[in-house]
Design a protein around this motif. Structure first.
Motif, PDB file in Angstrom:
ATOM      1  N   ALA A   2       0.922  -1.133   0.100  1.00 60.27           N
ATOM      2  CA  ALA A   2      -0.156  -0.050  -0.007  1.00 60.27           C
ATOM      3  C   ALA A   2       0.900   1.116   0.013  1.00 60.27           C
ATOM      4  O   ALA A   2       1.646   1.471   0.613  1.00 60.27           O
ATOM      5  CB  ALA A   2      -0.793  -0.010   1.310  1.00 60.27           C
ATOM      6  N   THR A   3       0.601   2.094  -0.631  1.00 59.24           N
ATOM      7  CA  THR A   3       1.253   3.431  -0.919  1.00 59.24           C
ATOM      8  C   THR A   3       0.969   4.235   0.389  1.00 59.24           C
ATOM      9  O   THR A   3       2.016   4.851   0.674  1.00 59.24           O
ATOM     10  CB  THR A   3       1.087   4.197  -2.304  1.00 59.24           C
ATOM     11  N   ASP A   4      -0.278   4.443   0.733  1.00 56.83           N
ATOM     12  CA  ASP A   4      -0.400   5.148   1.992  1.00 56.83           C
ATOM     13  C   ASP A   4      -1.653   4.461   2.727  1.00 56.83           C
ATOM     14  O   ASP A   4      -2.326   3.524   2.190  1.00 56.83           O
ATOM     15  CB  ASP A   4      -1.023   6.487   1.454  1.00 56.83           C
ATOM     16  N   GLU A   5      -1.845   5.015   3.805  1.00 50.94           N
ATOM     17  CA  GLU A   5      -2.734   4.528   4.824  1.00 50.94           C
ATOM     18  C   GLU A   5      -3.370   5.492   5.301  1.00 50.94           C
ATOM     19  O   GLU A   5      -3.060   6.452   5.944  1.00 50.94           O
ATOM     20  CB  GLU A   5      -2.014   3.886   5.899  1.00 50.94           C
ATOM     21  N   ILE A   6      -4.864   5.703   5.250  1.00 52.52           N
ATOM     22  CA  ILE A   6      -5.708   6.749   5.914  1.00 52.52           C
ATOM     23  C   ILE A   6      -6.841   6.229   6.818  1.00 52.52           C
ATOM     24  O   ILE A   6      -7.241   5.141   6.643  1.00 52.52           O
ATOM     25  CB  ILE A   6      -6.105   7.477   4.642  1.00 52.52           C
ATOM     26  N   GLU A   7      -7.193   7.272   7.717  1.00 53.26           N
ATOM     27  CA  GLU A   7      -8.036   6.862   8.521  1.00 53.26           C
ATOM     28  C   GLU A   7      -9.499   7.395   8.337  1.00 53.26           C
ATOM     29  O   GLU A   7     -10.694   6.880   8.700  1.00 53.26           O
ATOM     30  CB  GLU A   7      -7.916   7.508  10.098  1.00 53.26           C
ATOM     31  N   SER A   8      -9.560   8.011   7.096  1.00 55.18           N
ATOM     32  CA  SER A   8     -10.771   8.780   6.878  1.00 55.18           C
ATOM     33  C   SER A   8     -10.725   9.249   5.214  1.00 55.18           C
ATOM     34  O   SER A   8      -9.734   9.650   4.810  1.00 55.18           O
ATOM     35  CB  SER A   8     -11.283  10.044   7.767  1.00 55.18           C
ATOM     36  N   LEU A   9     -11.640   9.168   4.593  1.00 55.49           N
ATOM     37  CA  LEU A   9     -11.742   9.598   3.310  1.00 55.49           C
ATOM     38  C   LEU A   9     -11.365  11.353   3.118  1.00 55.49           C
ATOM     39  O   LEU A   9     -10.754  11.719   2.216  1.00 55.49           O
ATOM     40  CB  LEU A   9     -12.958   9.552   2.524  1.00 55.49           C
ATOM     41  N   THR A  10     -11.358  11.906   4.284  1.00 50.73           N
ATOM     42  CA  THR A  10     -11.359  13.322   4.149  1.00 50.73           C
ATOM     43  C   THR A  10      -9.608  13.767   3.872  1.00 50.73           C
ATOM     44  O   THR A  10      -9.258  14.693   3.653  1.00 50.73           O
ATOM     45  CB  THR A  10     -11.679  14.087   5.624  1.00 50.73           C
ATOM     46  N   GLU A  11      -9.035  12.701   4.454  1.00 51.90           N
ATOM     47  CA  GLU A  11      -7.361  12.915   4.324  1.00 51.90           C
ATOM     48  C   GLU A  11      -7.037  12.712   2.907  1.00 51.90           C
ATOM     49  O   GLU A  11      -5.919  13.407   2.466  1.00 51.90           O
ATOM     50  CB  GLU A  11      -6.672  11.678   5.059  1.00 51.90           C
ATOM     51  N   LEU A  12      -7.890  12.440   1.988  1.00 57.36           N
ATOM     52  CA  LEU A  12      -7.605  12.467   0.486  1.00 57.36           C
ATOM     53  C   LEU A  12      -7.517  13.845  -0.175  1.00 57.36           C
ATOM     54  O   LEU A  12      -6.636  14.102  -0.957  1.00 57.36           O
ATOM     55  CB  LEU A  12      -8.629  11.751  -0.361  1.00 57.36           C
ATOM     56  N   LEU A  13      -8.190  14.750   0.703  1.00 59.23           N
ATOM     57  CA  LEU A  13      -8.179  16.218   0.091  1.00 59.23           C
ATOM     58  C   LEU A  13      -6.914  16.845   0.057  1.00 59.23           C
ATOM     59  O   LEU A  13      -6.409  17.704  -0.584  1.00 59.23           O
ATOM     60  CB  LEU A  13      -9.307  16.944   0.932  1.00 59.23           C
ATOM     61  N   SER A  14      -6.134  16.402   1.187  1.00 57.40           N
ATOM     62  CA  SER A  14      -4.652  16.875   1.343  1.00 57.40           C
ATOM     63  C   SER A  14      -3.786  15.941   0.601  1.00 57.40           C
ATOM     64  O   SER A  14      -2.789  16.380   0.400  1.00 57.40           O
ATOM     65  CB  SER A  14      -4.412  17.124   2.710  1.00 57.40           C
ATOM     66  N   LEU A  15      -3.860  14.754   0.567  1.00 56.70           N
ATOM     67  CA  LEU A  15      -3.191  13.743  -0.068  1.00 56.70           C
ATOM     68  C   LEU A  15      -3.131  14.063  -1.648  1.00 56.70           C
ATOM     69  O   LEU A  15      -1.849  13.599  -2.164  1.00 56.70           O
ATOM     70  CB  LEU A  15      -3.591  12.238   0.108  1.00 56.70           C
ATOM     71  N   VAL A  16      -4.076  14.167  -2.072  1.00 53.49           N
ATOM     72  CA  VAL A  16      -4.121  14.197  -3.531  1.00 53.49           C
ATOM     73  C   VAL A  16      -3.996  15.641  -4.089  1.00 53.49           C
ATOM     74  O   VAL A  16      -4.483  16.849  -3.771  1.00 53.49           O
ATOM     75  CB  VAL A  16      -5.656  13.862  -4.261  1.00 53.49           C
ATOM     76  N   ASP A  17      -3.146  15.994  -4.847  1.00 57.06           N
ATOM     77  CA  ASP A  17      -2.788  17.327  -5.302  1.00 57.06           C
ATOM     78  C   ASP A  17      -3.679  17.864  -6.421  1.00 57.06           C
ATOM     79  O   ASP A  17      -4.050  17.258  -7.254  1.00 57.06           O
ATOM     80  CB  ASP A  17      -1.275  17.541  -5.903  1.00 57.06           C
TER      81      ASP A  17
END
Length: 216
Positions: free
Chosen positions: A201-216
């Motif tokens: 896995a490239t990343d591990e997240i606890e919530s979908l909201t983290e994608l907003l900062s993870l994705v440029d």
């Protein structure tokens, strides 16, 4: 352009998969439509997904296995949709992040669940996905489920995109995403809280909201 693709069960829909009773009811409905009268043991097998046993039982009952499978998939979708309409099965409280993400990049839904159900979920919960890809209602379609990357690769082809991120809640999601050439995000949910993070896995997240900062 890149894309963010999402698994459905365990990511958008609460819980890791379809309730087995949905498949049992779907198999019964398909058998009734075909006029078949299986034994109790055959009926149990029809509610599962063992293709060899299903084909064998269909031959014994003189029914077309491909037609039975197509009907079972359709009735399973109807049962799932009824549970979603009634609220018996819900969604996670962070899925608004998917809609927000769709304002800045291409988004898609790629699931092992049925195409009919994937389209229903996208419509019912107001997701403006650029591509929606679930499994085809055939034996071959079932065999192409993740960890096979087939459906992810097909979605990427439809988008004319070769790179991006796949978000899933299971090791098979991560395996399929990586095989399709994507980065992957392993999403923690209550049902996988104790599972080890997949090593690829490239990343591990606890919530979908983290994608907003993870994705440029």
């Amino acid at each position: 352009m890149t894309a963010v693709l999402f698994d459905m069960d365990g990511v958008i829909l609460d819980g890791p998969g379809t309730d087995p009773q949905v498949y049992a009811d779907a198999a019964d409905a398909a058998l009734a439509e075909l006029g078949a009268e299986p034994t109790a043991a055959q009926r149990r097998d029809f509610s599962n997904h063992d293709h060899e046993r299903i084909r064998t039982h269909c031959e014994a009952l003189d029914i077309d296995p491909a037609r039975f499978w197509e009907l079972k998939e359709s009735y399973a979708s109807r049962g799932t949709h009824d549970r979603l309409r009634s609220g018996e099965r819900g969604t996670y409280d962070d899925i608004d992040a998917i809609r927000e993400l769709g304002e800045q990049t291409a988004i898609g839904l790629v699931t092992n669940n049925r195409q009919e159900t994937a389209e229903f979920v996208a419509d019912r919960f107001g997701f403006d996905f650029d591509v929606v890809r679930g499994r085809d209602p055939t034996f071959e379609g079932y065999e192409r489920r993740k960890p096979d990357p087939y459906y992810i690769e097909d979605a990427l082809d439809r988008l004319d995109i070769t790179d991006g991120l796949y978000v899933g809640d299971s090791p098979k999601d991560i395996t399929a995403g990586r095989a399709a050439g994507l980065e992957t995000a392993f999403l923690r949910r209550p049902h996988n809280r104790e599972r080890e993070r997949p090593p690829n896995a490239t990343d591990e997240i606890e919530s979908l909201t983290e994608l907003l900062s993870l994705v440029d």
